[in-house]
Design a protein around this motif. Structure first.
Motif, PDB file in Angstrom:
ATOM      1  N   PRO A 134      -9.386   6.397  13.053  1.00 60.71           N
ATOM      2  CA  PRO A 134      -9.454   5.813  11.706  1.00 60.71           C
ATOM      3  C   PRO A 134      -9.986   6.771  10.647  1.00 60.71           C
ATOM      4  O   PRO A 134      -9.521   6.755   9.507  1.00 60.71           O
ATOM      5  CB  PRO A 134     -10.382   4.605  11.865  1.00 60.71           C
ATOM      6  N   GLY A 135     -10.947   7.614  10.999  1.00 60.23           N
ATOM      7  CA  GLY A 135     -11.480   8.566  10.018  1.00 60.23           C
ATOM      8  C   GLY A 135     -10.439   9.582   9.592  1.00 60.23           C
ATOM      9  O   GLY A 135     -10.291   9.884   8.405  1.00 60.23           O
ATOM     10  N   ARG A 169      -7.790   7.840   7.405  1.00 57.72           N
ATOM     11  CA  ARG A 169      -8.282   7.582   6.053  1.00 57.72           C
ATOM     12  C   ARG A 169      -8.138   8.843   5.191  1.00 57.72           C
ATOM     13  O   ARG A 169      -7.633   8.780   4.069  1.00 57.72           O
ATOM     14  CB  ARG A 169      -9.734   7.104   6.125  1.00 57.72           C
ATOM     15  N   ASP A 186      -1.531   3.982  11.868  1.00 60.45           N
ATOM     16  CA  ASP A 186      -2.029   3.854  13.239  1.00 60.45           C
ATOM     17  C   ASP A 186      -1.080   3.000  14.075  1.00 60.45           C
ATOM     18  O   ASP A 186      -1.342   2.722  15.236  1.00 60.45           O
ATOM     19  CB  ASP A 186      -3.444   3.269  13.261  1.00 60.45           C
ATOM     20  N   GLN A 236      -4.348   9.522   4.555  1.00 63.33           N
ATOM     21  CA  GLN A 236      -3.780   8.559   3.609  1.00 63.33           C
ATOM     22  C   GLN A 236      -4.256   8.820   2.182  1.00 63.33           C
ATOM     23  O   GLN A 236      -3.603   8.442   1.229  1.00 63.33           O
ATOM     24  CB  GLN A 236      -4.097   7.131   4.056  1.00 63.33           C
ATOM     25  N   GLN A 237      -5.389   9.500   2.050  1.00 63.03           N
ATOM     26  CA  GLN A 237      -5.890   9.908   0.728  1.00 63.03           C
ATOM     27  C   GLN A 237      -5.312  11.259   0.309  1.00 63.03           C
ATOM     28  O   GLN A 237      -5.635  11.780  -0.752  1.00 63.03           O
ATOM     29  CB  GLN A 237      -7.417  10.004   0.756  1.00 63.03           C
TER      30      GLN A 237
END
Length: 182
Positions: A41-42, A45, A74, A48-49
């Motif tokens: 997830p990190g 993130r 994911d 996606q940024q």
């Protein structure tokens, strides 16, 4: 970057570690539609940024330039279902005996097969660093899952070994000194 007669492929990149991310960004740069799939997830993130989780010369700039053709998720199922080419670029850490642990490659193959659509044609490319015989195991995993699902997807398996040097991976991809596909 794409020339006349070029038809972009829809690519699912399973794994966005060093090899998967640099390859996915480079494929998007040359004109393909790429979906990077990762479970961290990190890392997702950041991606996606539009921020790179790794340092690689030119990667941040190409990541920004390719945003229209490159996305991250994911969820393997939608990425795989829509793909023509599925690249498996997950980790193969060393086991205690020094051999590569291909567990994650086989898990990725299983997940990919579960997402394939009945009757569609796919090319699965193993990009992870793996020992001889791994593609045969990947093919067996995929065909077993498809058979168990009653799925008639057509699957070709290929290997694309990586010769990317850290710090030079994008340059190595865009200007290779050798290409091996089998």
């Amino acid at each position: 970057m794409a020339g006349e007669g070029f038809r972009p492929l829809r690519v699912a990149m399973i794994g966005t570690g060093y090899v998967g991310l640099t390859t996915g960004v480079a494929l998007a740069y040359v004109g393909h539609e790429v979906v990077g799939v990762d479970k961290d997830p990190g890392k997702l993130r950041l991606l996606q940024q539009g921020r790179s989780p790794i340092h690689e010369h030119g990667l941040q700039e190409l990541l920004a330039q390719t945003r229209a053709r490159l996305r991250f998720t994911d969820q393997a199922a939608p990425a795989v279902a829509d793909a023509e080419v599925i690249m498996i670029a997950v980790g193969t850490p060393p086991r205690t005996d020094g051999n590569a642990d291909t567990t994650m490659v086989e898990e990725a193959a299983r997940e990919v097969a579960e997402a394939m659509q009945d009757g569609r044609a796919y090319t699965v490319v193993v990009k992870s660093t793996v020992p001889i015989g791994t593609n045969r195991r990947v093919a067996n995993v995929i065909h077993r899952v498809l058979r168990d699902r009653g799925n008639a997807a057509k699957v070709l398996i290929a290997s694309n070994p990586e010769f990317l040097r850290e710090g030079q991976a994008l340059h190595n991809f865009l200007y290779p000194d050798r290409i091996v596909v089998g």
